[in-house]
Design a protein around this motif. Sequence first.
Motif, PDB file in Angstrom:
ATOM      1  N   PRO A  22       0.815  -1.217   0.000  1.00 14.57           N
ATOM      2  CA  PRO A  22       0.000   0.000   0.000  1.00 14.57           C
ATOM      3  C   PRO A  22       0.852   1.272   0.000  1.00 14.57           C
ATOM      4  O   PRO A  22       0.512   2.243  -0.670  1.00 14.57           O
ATOM      5  CB  PRO A  22      -0.822  -0.103   1.283  1.00 14.57           C
ATOM      6  CG  PRO A  22      -0.843  -1.550   1.611  1.00 14.57           C
ATOM      7  CD  PRO A  22       0.454  -2.100   1.109  1.00 14.57           C
ATOM      8  N   LEU A  23       1.949   1.265   0.737  1.00 19.71           N
ATOM      9  CA  LEU A  23       2.831   2.426   0.755  1.00 19.71           C
ATOM     10  C   LEU A  23       3.360   2.718  -0.644  1.00 19.71           C
ATOM     11  O   LEU A  23       3.344   3.862  -1.111  1.00 19.71           O
ATOM     12  CB  LEU A  23       3.992   2.195   1.722  1.00 19.71           C
ATOM     13  CG  LEU A  23       5.024   3.310   1.812  1.00 19.71           C
ATOM     14  CD1 LEU A  23       4.404   4.578   2.364  1.00 19.71           C
ATOM     15  CD2 LEU A  23       6.200   2.863   2.671  1.00 19.71           C
ATOM     16  N   GLY A  79       3.626   5.892  -5.151  1.00 18.22           N
ATOM     17  CA  GLY A  79       3.750   5.780  -6.600  1.00 18.22           C
ATOM     18  C   GLY A  79       2.647   6.517  -7.336  1.00 18.22           C
ATOM     19  O   GLY A  79       2.900   7.155  -8.371  1.00 18.22           O
ATOM     20  N   SER A  80       1.421   6.467  -6.818  1.00 22.73           N
ATOM     21  CA  SER A  80       0.324   7.173  -7.482  1.00 22.73           C
ATOM     22  C   SER A  80       0.524   8.680  -7.422  1.00 22.73           C
ATOM     23  O   SER A  80       0.187   9.397  -8.375  1.00 22.73           O
ATOM     24  CB  SER A  80      -1.030   6.782  -6.876  1.00 22.73           C
ATOM     25  OG  SER A  80      -1.140   7.243  -5.543  1.00 22.73           O
ATOM     26  N   THR A  81       1.098   9.175  -6.336  1.00 23.37           N
ATOM     27  CA  THR A  81       1.388  10.606  -6.229  1.00 23.37           C
ATOM     28  C   THR A  81       2.456  11.016  -7.237  1.00 23.37           C
ATOM     29  O   THR A  81       2.325  12.049  -7.908  1.00 23.37           O
ATOM     30  CB  THR A  81       1.834  10.954  -4.792  1.00 23.37           C
ATOM     31  OG1 THR A  81       0.833  10.507  -3.878  1.00 23.37           O
ATOM     32  CG2 THR A  81       2.050  12.439  -4.624  1.00 23.37           C
ATOM     33  N   CYS A  82       3.484  10.210  -7.375  1.00 22.10           N
ATOM     34  CA  CYS A  82       4.538  10.494  -8.361  1.00 22.10           C
ATOM     35  C   CYS A  82       3.980  10.388  -9.779  1.00 22.10           C
ATOM     36  O   CYS A  82       4.307  11.221 -10.648  1.00 22.10           O
ATOM     37  CB  CYS A  82       5.706   9.528  -8.184  1.00 22.10           C
ATOM     38  SG  CYS A  82       6.579   9.741  -6.622  1.00 22.10           S
ATOM     39  N   LEU A  83       3.126   9.404 -10.028  1.00 24.34           N
ATOM     40  CA  LEU A  83       2.492   9.252 -11.337  1.00 24.34           C
ATOM     41  C   LEU A  83       1.645  10.476 -11.665  1.00 24.34           C
ATOM     42  O   LEU A  83       1.671  10.978 -12.789  1.00 24.34           O
ATOM     43  CB  LEU A  83       1.638   7.979 -11.360  1.00 24.34           C
ATOM     44  CG  LEU A  83       0.838   7.712 -12.630  1.00 24.34           C
ATOM     45  CD1 LEU A  83       1.776   7.510 -13.822  1.00 24.34           C
ATOM     46  CD2 LEU A  83      -0.049   6.487 -12.432  1.00 24.34           C
ATOM     47  N   PHE A  84       0.907  10.975 -10.693  1.00 25.40           N
ATOM     48  CA  PHE A  84       0.091  12.173 -10.882  1.00 25.40           C
ATOM     49  C   PHE A  84       0.962  13.371 -11.267  1.00 25.40           C
ATOM     50  O   PHE A  84       0.654  14.089 -12.230  1.00 25.40           O
ATOM     51  CB  PHE A  84      -0.699  12.479  -9.609  1.00 25.40           C
ATOM     52  CG  PHE A  84      -1.483  13.756  -9.671  1.00 25.40           C
ATOM     53  CD1 PHE A  84      -2.676  13.817 -10.368  1.00 25.40           C
ATOM     54  CD2 PHE A  84      -1.033  14.897  -9.034  1.00 25.40           C
ATOM     55  CE1 PHE A  84      -3.407  14.993 -10.430  1.00 25.40           C
ATOM     56  CE2 PHE A  84      -1.751  16.079  -9.090  1.00 25.40           C
ATOM     57  CZ  PHE A  84      -2.944  16.124  -9.787  1.00 25.40           C
ATOM     58  N   ALA A  85       2.053  13.581 -10.533  1.00 28.01           N
ATOM     59  CA  ALA A  85       2.946  14.708 -10.827  1.00 28.01           C
ATOM     60  C   ALA A  85       3.533  14.592 -12.228  1.00 28.01           C
ATOM     61  O   ALA A  85       3.682  15.597 -12.929  1.00 28.01           O
ATOM     62  CB  ALA A  85       4.061  14.781  -9.788  1.00 28.01           C
ATOM     63  N   TRP A  86       3.849  13.391 -12.653  1.00 26.25           N
ATOM     64  CA  TRP A  86       4.388  13.179 -13.993  1.00 26.25           C
ATOM     65  C   TRP A  86       3.300  13.384 -15.054  1.00 26.25           C
ATOM     66  O   TRP A  86       3.538  13.965 -16.114  1.00 26.25           O
ATOM     67  CB  TRP A  86       4.973  11.770 -14.112  1.00 26.25           C
ATOM     68  CG  TRP A  86       5.430  11.446 -15.492  1.00 26.25           C
ATOM     69  CD1 TRP A  86       6.644  11.727 -16.038  1.00 26.25           C
ATOM     70  CD2 TRP A  86       4.653  10.811 -16.516  1.00 26.25           C
ATOM     71  NE1 TRP A  86       6.676  11.296 -17.343  1.00 26.25           N
ATOM     72  CE2 TRP A  86       5.471  10.733 -17.669  1.00 26.25           C
ATOM     73  CE3 TRP A  86       3.363  10.302 -16.577  1.00 26.25           C
ATOM     74  CZ2 TRP A  86       5.021  10.162 -18.853  1.00 26.25           C
ATOM     75  CZ3 TRP A  86       2.923   9.742 -17.768  1.00 26.25           C
ATOM     76  CH2 TRP A  86       3.753   9.676 -18.884  1.00 26.25           C
TER      77      TRP A  86
END
Length: 153
Positions: A77-78, A83-90
């Motif tokens: 989950p971490l 990873g989803s936050t980094c994916l969003f920023a990208w």
Amino acid sequence: MNTRSNPKDLGAGILYLAFGAAAIWLAHGNPIGTADDMGPSYFPVMMGLVLIVVGLISTVRSFLVEGEPIGAIALKPLAFVVGSTCLFAWAVPRLGAPIALLLLLFASAAASRQFRLNALTVAVLGGLVAAAVLIFIRGLGIPMPLLGTYFDG
């Protein structure tokens, strides 16, 4: 007397204190302003102060209330949430806010053991994306592209 009777609250308190202090420190170069005329540092400083107060409460509580020890860190989950936050920023500049939000919500929801992809999930994700676009981009004027550079031609 056990001086660390609630390590979860102590750890959370330290994290809140650290994030609050970091928010204030990062905002220190800009004017704060007032509640009527907010400067660029107003919100980060106010949120930093709120985090510090919550951190102090949690830290004090950790010495007053018994609690369980900190268990194993749930790595899957971490990884999904970070990873989803980094994916969003990208994805925001490349794909646009609606697609980036959809990816963020889908990837972070996948961190849960109870996550199931079905019609209701798709409808809720679509509703959340639509609400976020209407509130933040259209309503508040947050400068995020609706279409990213990949769609410019």
